[in-house]
Design a protein around this motif. Structure first.
Motif, mmCIF file in Angstrom:
data_model
loop_
_atom_site.group_PDB
_atom_site.id
_atom_site.type_symbol
_atom_site.label_atom_id
_atom_site.label_comp_id
_atom_site.label_asym_id
_atom_site.label_seq_id
_atom_site.Cartn_x
_atom_site.Cartn_y
_atom_site.Cartn_z
ATOM 1 N N MET A 246 0.414 -1.497 -0.319
ATOM 2 C CA MET A 246 -0.155 0.304 0.444
ATOM 3 C C MET A 246 0.567 1.646 0.082
ATOM 4 N N ILE A 247 2.824 1.597 0.536
ATOM 5 C CA ILE A 247 2.947 2.379 0.369
ATOM 6 C C ILE A 247 2.990 3.242 -0.721
ATOM 7 N N PRO A 248 3.388 2.002 -1.730
ATOM 8 C CA PRO A 248 3.600 3.167 -3.188
ATOM 9 C C PRO A 248 2.021 3.685 -3.748
ATOM 10 N N VAL A 249 1.077 2.094 -3.548
ATOM 11 C CA VAL A 249 0.108 2.558 -4.169
ATOM 12 C C VAL A 249 -0.509 4.166 -3.618
ATOM 13 N N LEU A 250 0.009 4.770 -1.816
ATOM 14 C CA LEU A 250 -0.771 6.056 -1.782
ATOM 15 C C LEU A 250 0.083 6.744 -1.783
ATOM 16 N N GLU A 251 1.455 6.635 -1.605
ATOM 17 C CA GLU A 251 2.126 7.652 -2.067
ATOM 18 C C GLU A 251 1.794 8.147 -3.627
ATOM 19 N N GLN A 252 1.561 8.190 -4.840
ATOM 20 C CA GLN A 252 0.928 7.818 -5.947
ATOM 21 C C GLN A 252 -0.608 8.984 -6.076
ATOM 22 N N LEU A 253 -1.290 8.075 -4.909
ATOM 23 C CA LEU A 253 -3.017 8.394 -5.075
ATOM 24 C C LEU A 253 -2.247 9.609 -3.745
ATOM 25 N N ALA A 254 -1.785 10.220 -3.245
ATOM 26 C CA ALA A 254 -1.490 11.146 -2.089
ATOM 27 C C ALA A 254 -2.119 12.650 -3.452
ATOM 28 N N PRO A 255 -1.699 13.006 -4.498
ATOM 29 C CA PRO A 255 -1.861 14.339 -4.845
ATOM 30 C C PRO A 255 -3.626 14.415 -5.814
ATOM 31 N N PHE A 256 -3.925 12.839 -6.015
ATOM 32 C CA PHE A 256 -5.358 12.564 -6.333
ATOM 33 C C PHE A 256 -6.248 13.212 -5.354
ATOM 34 N N LEU A 257 -6.098 12.798 -4.031
ATOM 35 C CA LEU A 257 -6.808 12.816 -2.923
ATOM 36 C C LEU A 257 -6.648 14.146 -2.770
ATOM 37 N N VAL A 258 -5.747 14.599 -2.715
ATOM 38 C CA VAL A 258 -6.035 16.209 -2.098
ATOM 39 C C VAL A 258 -6.813 17.111 -3.371
ATOM 40 N N VAL A 259 -6.941 16.760 -4.456
ATOM 41 C CA VAL A 259 -7.710 17.377 -5.558
ATOM 42 C C VAL A 259 -8.889 17.215 -5.256
ATOM 43 N N VAL A 260 -9.070 15.632 -5.610
ATOM 44 C CA VAL A 260 -10.701 15.339 -5.552
ATOM 45 C C VAL A 260 -11.427 15.577 -4.020
ATOM 46 N N PHE A 261 -10.572 16.166 -2.728
ATOM 47 C CA PHE A 261 -11.360 16.719 -2.119
ATOM 48 C C PHE A 261 -11.159 18.183 -1.631
ATOM 49 N N ASN A 262 -10.567 18.556 -2.698
ATOM 50 C CA ASN A 262 -10.662 20.043 -1.990
ATOM 51 C C ASN A 262 -12.469 20.510 -3.213
ATOM 52 N N THR A 263 -12.553 19.793 -4.314
ATOM 53 C CA THR A 263 -13.453 19.527 -4.850
ATOM 54 C C THR A 263 -15.271 20.528 -4.220
ATOM 55 N N PHE A 264 -14.853 20.068 -3.308
ATOM 56 C CA PHE A 264 -15.580 20.476 -2.132
ATOM 57 C C PHE A 264 -15.634 21.195 -1.509
ATOM 58 N N LEU A 265 -14.951 22.271 -1.439
ATOM 59 C CA LEU A 265 -14.864 23.539 -1.271
ATOM 60 C C LEU A 265 -15.185 24.372 -2.242
ATOM 61 N N PRO A 266 -15.465 24.655 -2.793
ATOM 62 C CA PRO A 266 -16.559 26.238 -4.128
ATOM 63 C C PRO A 266 -17.608 25.541 -3.289
#
Length: 746
Positions: free
Chosen positions: A445-465
């Motif tokens: 899971m370590i390399p998977v989460l490291e690659q998914l980290a930017p994607f999770l930030v982008v997706v989570f920020n879509t709730f902000l507007p």
């Protein structure tokens, strides 16, 4: 480009200003128009419109629209199936849907038309409410004045009373207003005293007042009437006296007038309108109307009350003076209550671009915040539900909005720092025990989460507007353009603070926050240490934001899914129903407006990454250049083929964008300066200081007049556009453009 937009003479907003915090003495369309005509000239001002508080009319219009949609749906059913649809009403009756809805539509058309006519009558009569309280008028008991014999000779005949309903309503309301405003002129009588039946012992306070020009204007300071109920003397209010004297009208009048009023107005409005209907252009006609009921066969009780109404008109005209503002409030409250009360904001439309821009930049009132003038949005972009908010309400709303934004920013730090820390799993497992156990059990899971980290930030920020837009509505914006401007500033702050700075120090965020709280100057050192290692992470965020969001935008995945659901959910027999949003499901034929604030805030993040990492990681400019080129092609296509043209503020948002981008430039240079200092770059630091000084000076220079020039159209361009305009220019598209939609719903 903005000046080109502001020069267009086909756009209503280019001729109109929005005025907030209007003083009560000008809180009326005609008075606001007169104010600006005095400031400029009669020819320069086309019209002014002060919206009214019309909740019952709004409900009536909304109900009528709902009935119309049901009627159209029923007719569409008939055309498709060939059989007339039926339905069961609330009362349990099985009725023909088309006939039922057509009948109800006619009733609501009459209700809406009547109420709009009443508002227009009050506007023409210059009735502006200035007091929020209903002022009732006590009527004392005493002997009737000697006026009955004089009014008997002036009883109108049935032929004289035959008028159209609309004309009668017009004169009636004008009469009631003239009586209560103290401008009643009894010119038909030989003398005011003879008409009023004043006794010799009248006190000086109760004498008839004379107008400055010497005409006999009967005063209305003390509103007391005296009537005989037959067995005892009684006391009642003026409005009750008028209503009671008309409780038993003849059948002809009942059929002609009362059926309409009782269906269209609430009980209090019906009684008050009956007062207005029976009042004539003078106090003489008030007595005549009451006596006419007696002649036509009213009961003895009605006759006594009618004499009381005659006495009411006489004594109203004979006793003391009440201030004009209170009388307006009395009439307004008697007839409508709070309904129709003008707001403290409005729109003023000019005939010249030069006059509009002059008014926009001038101080109109000595009191702070009074007559606060701002540029108007386009008519279809106005948030009418926020127009009536007071200055105090707006200030409290702004405070609440800022507080909620700050609280959200602090709370948002927790998930963003967690997602960003996943980009360095080896470091984060030392701070979070359960992750350490999870990674020991599942090392894949370590390399998977490291690659998914930017994607999770982008997706989570879509709730902000959506969250920040709800918070922005506390500020009371009067247009979607105002919402976009405020939302853009908030989103940009979140992108800079959360997505950039918090992500940059999130490798060991707990220790970093503790150090910052102990000494805030440590922030620069922490960033300098963390930034070089975060270059790849931020380039991933930029690429993911561009490709993921861009792909969803290009293929219209969300709108297509919503349109498919809308196709099978909700009514869709008529074209109007097919284009209507149903529980958030939007058809493709009705696309949502482009989210300028969301898109522009993403660009702020891109620029921040570019300014900081351009000298740390040489690949950053190439990646950001690709992202900018891709988005330029993508959104050019979307603007041409997908998104509607409105709302359009003429590029106002970009002025805020440039100001924030200049601030980002300076923040990035300070960060780089800290990085060079940490690396002990003695030779580079002196060379970097002049660049920072130039940036600061450029910021100060460009903020002096450049943004002001971009905001307003210069006087020379205004005059040129006015002179080049056709002398027979048609202003019809401006007349009534900023009138409330409910008042245009006749």
């Amino acid at each position: 480009m903005r000046h080109k937009y502001l020069r267009q003479t086909s756009i209503p907003r280019n001729f109109t200003v929005f005025v907030r915090n209007i003083p009560q003495c000008y809180a009326e369309s005609s008075k606001l128009e007169d104010f600006f005509k005095q400031c400029f000239s009669d020819e320069a001002v086309l019209e002014a419109s002060v919206p009214l508080n019309i909740p019952s009319l709004s409900r009536a219009v909304s109900q009528r629209e709902s009935i119309l949609e049901r009627l159209e749906h029923a007719i569409a059913k008939l055309q498709i199936s060939g059989t007339r649809p039926w339905h069961i009403t609330v009362s349990g009756r099985n009725v023909d849907s088309i006939d039922h809805y057509r009948s109800r539509l006619e009733e609501h058309n009459q209700i809406v038309s009547t109420r709009i006519s009443l508002f227009k009558e009050l506007s023409l009569a210059n009735v502006g409410a200035t007091d929020g309280q209903f002022v009732d008028m006590e009527i004392s008991t005493s002997d009737l004045p000697e006026t009955q014999s004089k009014t008997a000779n002036n009883i109108e005949t049935p032929e004289q009373s035959q008028t159209t309903e609309d004309g009668f309503l017009t004169r009636s309301i004008s009469s009631a207003v003239s009586i209560l405003n103290g401008t009643f002129l009894p010119d038909a009588m030989s003398s005011p005293d003879a008409y009023l039946g004043l006794a010799d012992g009248v006190s000086p306070e109760e004498e008839v007042w004379l107008s400055p020009n010497g005409s006999d204007v009967i005063d209305t300071r003390a509103l007391e009437i005296k009537h005989d109920t037959g067995s005892a003397m009684g006391t009642m209010t003026l409005s009750a006296a008028f209503s009671e004297c008309l409780d038993q009208p003849d059948a002809e009048q009942t059929q002609k007038f009362q059926s309409r009023l009782t269906q269209s107005l609430q009980t209090s409005l019906s009684k008050a309108s009956t007062v207005a209907t029976k009042a004539s252009s003078s106090a003489t006609n008030v007595a005549i109307s009451a006596a006419s009921n007696v002649v036509r066969g009213a009961s003895v009780a009605a006759s006594n009350v009618a004499r009381g109404a005659t006495s009411a008109a006489s004594n109203v005209a004979s006793k003391a003076v009440m201030s004009a503002s209170k009388i307006s409030g009395i009439v307004h409250s008697m007839v409508l209550g709070e309904e129709g009360r003008p707001f403290t904001a409005g729109f003023v439309t000019f005939t010249k671009l030069s006059t509009m821009n002059a008014a926009l930049q001038m101080l109109q009132h000595a009191e702070p915040f009074a007559m606060q003038i701002e540029d108007a949005p386009n008519p279809q972009d106005v948030f009418w539900f926020n127009i009536g908010r007071t200055h105090k309400d707006l200030q409290v709303g702004l405070l609440v909005s800022c507080g909620l934004t700050l609280a959200l920013c602090l709370l948002w730090t927790i998930p963003i720092s967690f997602f960003a820390s996943l980009s360095n799993a080896a470091a984060v497992r030392e701070d979070i025990g359960w992750l350490d156990k999870l990674f020991d059990k599942y090392p894949g899971m370590i390399p998977v989460l490291e690659q998914l980290a930017p994607f999770l930030v982008v997706v989570f920020n879509t709730f902000l507007p959506n969250i920040l837009e709800a918070i922005t509505m506390f500020e009371g914006p009067y247009s979607s353009g105002r919402v976009a401007a405020s939302l853009f500033v908030k989103l940009s702050a979140f992108m800079i603070i959360q997505t950039f700075f918090v992500s940059a120090i999130s490798g060991s965020v707990i220790e970093a926050i503790s150090e910052i709280l102990d000494d805030w100057t440590r922030l620069v050192d922490l960033l300098a240490n963390a930034l070089p290692a975060q270059a790849t992470y931020f380039m991933q965020i930029v690429l993911i934001s561009t490709t993921t969001i861009g792909g969803w935008e290009l293929f219209r995945i969300v709108p297509v899914v919503m349109a498919l659901l809308r196709r099978y959910v909700g009514p869709s027999l008529t074209d109007k129903e097919k284009d209507k949003i149903y529980f958030g499901l939007r058809p493709l034929s009705n696309p949502k407006e482009f989210e300028h604030a969301d898109y522009s805030s993403q660009l702020i993040l891109f620029y921040m990454v570019l300014f900081v990492f351009a000298i740390i990681s040489p690949m950053t400019p190439l990646i950001t250049a690709f992202c900018f080129a891709f988005q330029a092609c993508l959104f050019r296509h979307q603007f041409i083929f997908v998104y509607p043209k409105y709302p359009d503020s003429g590029g106002k948002l970009w002025a805020n964008f440039i100001q924030i981008m200049l601030s980002c430039m300076f923040i990035a240079q300070v960060t780089i300066f800290g990085l060079l200092g940490l690396k002990k770059a003695v030779k580079q630091l002196p060379l970097y200081i002049p660049l920072m000084c130039i940036t600061v000076l450029f910021n100060l220079y460009i903020r002096q007049t450049h943004f002001r020039v971009a905001k307003y159209l210069p006087a020379r361009d205004c005059l040129k556009a006015d002179l080049d305009r056709d002398p027979d220019f048609d202003f019809d598209f401006l007349r009534g453009a900023y009138l409330q939609p409910q008042l245009k719903a006749e």
